[in-house]
Design a protein around this motif. Structure first.
Motif, PDB file in Angstrom:
ATOM      1  N   UNK A 278      -1.973  -2.140   4.101  1.00  0.00           N
ATOM      2  CA  UNK A 278      -2.713  -3.259   3.520  1.00  0.00           C
ATOM      3  C   UNK A 278      -1.722  -4.103   2.727  1.00  0.00           C
ATOM      4  N   UNK A 279      -1.834  -5.431   2.846  1.00  0.00           N
ATOM      5  CA  UNK A 279      -1.000  -6.343   2.057  1.00  0.00           C
ATOM      6  C   UNK A 279      -1.899  -7.206   1.188  1.00  0.00           C
ATOM      7  N   UNK A 280      -1.523  -7.360  -0.094  1.00  0.00           N
ATOM      8  CA  UNK A 280      -2.283  -8.216  -1.002  1.00  0.00           C
ATOM      9  C   UNK A 280      -1.355  -8.874  -1.996  1.00  0.00           C
ATOM     10  N   UNK A 281      -1.601 -10.151  -2.253  1.00  0.00           N
ATOM     11  CA  UNK A 281      -0.797 -10.911  -3.195  1.00  0.00           C
ATOM     12  C   UNK A 281      -1.352 -10.785  -4.600  1.00  0.00           C
ATOM     13  N   UNK A 282      -0.535 -11.190  -5.572  1.00  0.00           N
ATOM     14  CA  UNK A 282      -0.898 -11.046  -6.975  1.00  0.00           C
ATOM     15  C   UNK A 282      -0.673 -12.354  -7.731  1.00  0.00           C
ATOM     16  N   UNK A 283      -1.346 -12.471  -8.889  1.00  0.00           N
ATOM     17  CA  UNK A 283      -1.210 -13.664  -9.729  1.00  0.00           C
ATOM     18  C   UNK A 283       0.214 -13.827 -10.273  1.00  0.00           C
ATOM     19  N   UNK A 284       0.977 -12.728 -10.321  1.00  0.00           N
ATOM     20  CA  UNK A 284       2.356 -12.828 -10.831  1.00  0.00           C
ATOM     21  C   UNK A 284       3.371 -13.203  -9.736  1.00  0.00           C
ATOM     22  N   UNK A 285       2.874 -13.477  -8.522  1.00  0.00           N
ATOM     23  CA  UNK A 285       3.749 -13.916  -7.432  1.00  0.00           C
ATOM     24  C   UNK A 285       4.249 -12.804  -6.530  1.00  0.00           C
ATOM     25  N   UNK A 286       3.929 -11.543  -6.865  1.00  0.00           N
ATOM     26  CA  UNK A 286       4.402 -10.467  -5.990  1.00  0.00           C
ATOM     27  C   UNK A 286       3.377 -10.159  -4.887  1.00  0.00           C
ATOM     28  N   UNK A 288       2.094  -6.861  -2.655  1.00  0.00           N
ATOM     29  CA  UNK A 288       2.162  -5.394  -2.571  1.00  0.00           C
ATOM     30  C   UNK A 288       1.724  -4.921  -1.189  1.00  0.00           C
ATOM     31  N   UNK A 289       2.431  -3.931  -0.668  1.00  0.00           N
ATOM     32  CA  UNK A 289       2.074  -3.300   0.610  1.00  0.00           C
ATOM     33  C   UNK A 289       1.748  -1.830   0.338  1.00  0.00           C
ATOM     34  N   UNK A 290       0.542  -1.408   0.741  1.00  0.00           N
ATOM     35  CA  UNK A 290       0.139  -0.004   0.583  1.00  0.00           C
ATOM     36  C   UNK A 290       0.090   0.687   1.942  1.00  0.00           C
ATOM     37  N   UNK A 291       0.393   1.971   1.943  1.00  0.00           N
ATOM     38  CA  UNK A 291       0.105   2.800   3.122  1.00  0.00           C
ATOM     39  C   UNK A 291      -1.337   3.265   2.967  1.00  0.00           C
ATOM     40  N   UNK A 292      -2.171   3.053   4.003  1.00  0.00           N
ATOM     41  CA  UNK A 292      -3.583   3.440   3.919  1.00  0.00           C
ATOM     42  C   UNK A 292      -3.726   4.960   3.850  1.00  0.00           C
ATOM     43  N   UNK A 293      -2.933   5.667   4.656  1.00  0.00           N
ATOM     44  CA  UNK A 293      -3.079   7.131   4.698  1.00  0.00           C
ATOM     45  C   UNK A 293      -2.634   7.786   3.385  1.00  0.00           C
ATOM     46  N   UNK A 294      -1.571   7.244   2.765  1.00  0.00           N
ATOM     47  CA  UNK A 294      -1.076   7.839   1.523  1.00  0.00           C
ATOM     48  C   UNK A 294      -1.750   7.254   0.289  1.00  0.00           C
ATOM     49  N   UNK A 295      -2.249   6.006   0.409  1.00  0.00           N
ATOM     50  CA  UNK A 295      -2.856   5.332  -0.736  1.00  0.00           C
ATOM     51  C   UNK A 295      -1.831   4.846  -1.741  1.00  0.00           C
ATOM     52  N   UNK A 296      -0.543   4.845  -1.360  1.00  0.00           N
ATOM     53  CA  UNK A 296       0.534   4.462  -2.277  1.00  0.00           C
ATOM     54  C   UNK A 296       1.219   3.175  -1.828  1.00  0.00           C
ATOM     55  N   UNK A 297       1.901   2.528  -2.777  1.00  0.00           N
ATOM     56  CA  UNK A 297       2.672   1.332  -2.457  1.00  0.00           C
ATOM     57  C   UNK A 297       3.951   1.728  -1.728  1.00  0.00           C
ATOM     58  N   UNK A 298       4.209   1.073  -0.593  1.00  0.00           N
ATOM     59  CA  UNK A 298       5.427   1.365   0.175  1.00  0.00           C
ATOM     60  C   UNK A 298       6.437   0.219   0.080  1.00  0.00           C
ATOM     61  N   UNK A 299       5.973  -0.955  -0.412  1.00  0.00           N
ATOM     62  CA  UNK A 299       6.892  -2.087  -0.551  1.00  0.00           C
ATOM     63  C   UNK A 299       6.305  -3.104  -1.535  1.00  0.00           C
ATOM     64  N   UNK A 300       7.159  -3.702  -2.341  1.00  0.00           N
ATOM     65  CA  UNK A 300       6.747  -4.816  -3.209  1.00  0.00           C
ATOM     66  C   UNK A 300       7.687  -5.978  -2.938  1.00  0.00           C
ATOM     67  N   UNK A 301       7.091  -7.124  -2.573  1.00  0.00           N
ATOM     68  CA  UNK A 301       7.887  -8.286  -2.164  1.00  0.00           C
ATOM     69  C   UNK A 301       7.856  -9.334  -3.267  1.00  0.00           C
ATOM     70  N   UNK A 302       9.027  -9.717  -3.742  1.00  0.00           N
ATOM     71  CA  UNK A 302       9.101 -10.675  -4.854  1.00  0.00           C
ATOM     72  C   UNK A 302       9.967 -11.872  -4.481  1.00  0.00           C
ATOM     73  N   UNK A 303       9.330 -12.995  -4.207  1.00  0.00           N
ATOM     74  CA  UNK A 303      10.030 -14.271  -4.027  1.00  0.00           C
ATOM     75  C   UNK A 303       9.188 -15.408  -4.598  1.00  0.00           C
ATOM     76  N   UNK A 304       7.850 -15.277  -4.470  1.00  0.00           N
ATOM     77  CA  UNK A 304       6.949 -16.344  -4.939  1.00  0.00           C
ATOM     78  C   UNK A 304       7.096 -16.556  -6.445  1.00  0.00           C
TER      79      UNK A 304
END
Length: 333
Positions: A278-286, A288-304
């Motif tokens: 799952x991918x979702x954006x945030x108000x702080x510009x990041x 986040x990518x979660x693994x559905x099976x693990x329920x954990x963040x697997x990547x955080x993308x920061x450029x915005x």
């Protein structure tokens, strides 16, 4: 030779049978593609003046479509990051976009209370769908028919449209405005997310409410269905991203992140085409990518550098695209 053809036919049929449902689109089978976890920025695209609230990929393609506050719809080649077409004719900000599964028609929901339907090949507006009396904030096209479209507006209605005829065939009136909606994979059910925090399922034929569940403690901002059709992803102003079993409406996962704040009433999250992330954006510009099976963040993308409003994942497995309040789009691989 015939045996070999038979074998390859069976193999492609087996590939289409996702969860026992045989899926085809008009151009043949949709192939199962493994999604890559995005980690690096591929392109920065200055797309729209005043913000970009909606982006989506063409079906089985790397072509990205974006809609902005500048009332234009733009089509981008994500291999090069270059603009390939601009569609004009929308008389308000673009709040949501959808495309028919043959990639021939693009539909925009607009703040002008109307929906606009473009013919992609000619670049002309084919229909203006009128009938809503307030801004139209959500639209989706059936995944199995190019005719049926649903829309939601801040006039407390959900409308069903026939694209061939260009008019409304059903109106559902409900006391809580709907922020986001989508069709189930079989095209029989409308899933809607409302300001009161509830997820509701409606029968497309009758307009009857089939079931509902309290999905979030604050407004629902986004709804999407997994490609295998069994899971609904909702995002809410309570900064949670919930996964529901489509049949029972039981929660089968909750995704959260410190610092992940949903930026607007129409912030759109997305599920990867292989239903693993799952991918979702945030108000702080990041992003986040979660693994559905693990329920954990697997990547955080920061450029915005502005709140992220929308995420969309190419059906080819990559890239992922995200858009922000400054009208900038980033693609990630």
């Amino acid at each position: 030779m015939i045996d070999r053809l038979k074998a390859s036919g069976l193999e492609s049929l087996a590939r289409q049978q996702v969860d026992g449902v045989v899926r085809r689109n008009e151009d043949g089978a949709e192939y199962f593609v493994e999604s890559t976890i995005p980690s690096t920025c591929k392109h920065k695209i200055t797309a729209h003046e005043g913000g970009c609230a909606s982006i989506l990929f063409e079906y089985n393609s790397g072509k990205l479509i974006s809609g902005g506050q500048d009332r234009s719809i733009k089509m981008w080649d994500t291999n090069t990051g270059s603009l390939s077409h601009t569609l004009y004719g929308c008389l308000g900000s673009v709040l949501d976009l959808s495309i028919t599964h043959d990639n021939r028609s693009i539909i925009a929901a607009s703040s002008s209370n109307n929906l606009y339907v473009w013919d992609v090949t000619t670049g002309r507006v084919r229909h203006t769908l009128t009938g809503h009396t307030d801004k139209v904030c959500a639209v989706d096209v059936s995944k199995i028919s190019t005719r049926h479209v649903v829309s939601a507006a801040y006039d407390r209605t959900i409308k069903v449209w026939d694209l061939q005829k260009g008019f409304c065939t059903n109106t559902i009136i409900f006391h809580s405005n709907c922020n986001s909606l989508c069709f189930s994979m079989d095209g029989q059910t409308i899933c809607s997310g409302h300001v009161d925090g509830n997820l509701r399922l409606w029968d497309i034929q009758t307009g009857k409410l089939l079931s509902e569940v309290a999905a979030h403690s604050l407004a629902v901002t986004s709804i999407s269905v997994s490609r295998n059709g069994s899971v609904v992803l909702t995002s809410g102003r309570d900064n949670l991203h919930n996964l529901f079993d489509m049949r029972s409406l039981e929660v089968c996962g909750t995704l959260r992140a410190t610092g992940n704040r949903v930026a607007s009433n129409w912030s759109r999250s997305c599920i990867s085409p292989d239903d693993n992330y799952v991918a979702a954006g945030s108000a702080d510009g990041s992003v986040h990518i979660w693994s559905i099976s693990q329920g954990d963040i697997v990547s955080t993308l920061k450029e915005h550098t502005a709140p992220v409003l929308c995420c969309s994942w190419s059906g080819l497995g990559k890239p992922l695209a995200s858009s922000d309040k400054n009208g900038i789009i980033y693609t990630w691989t």
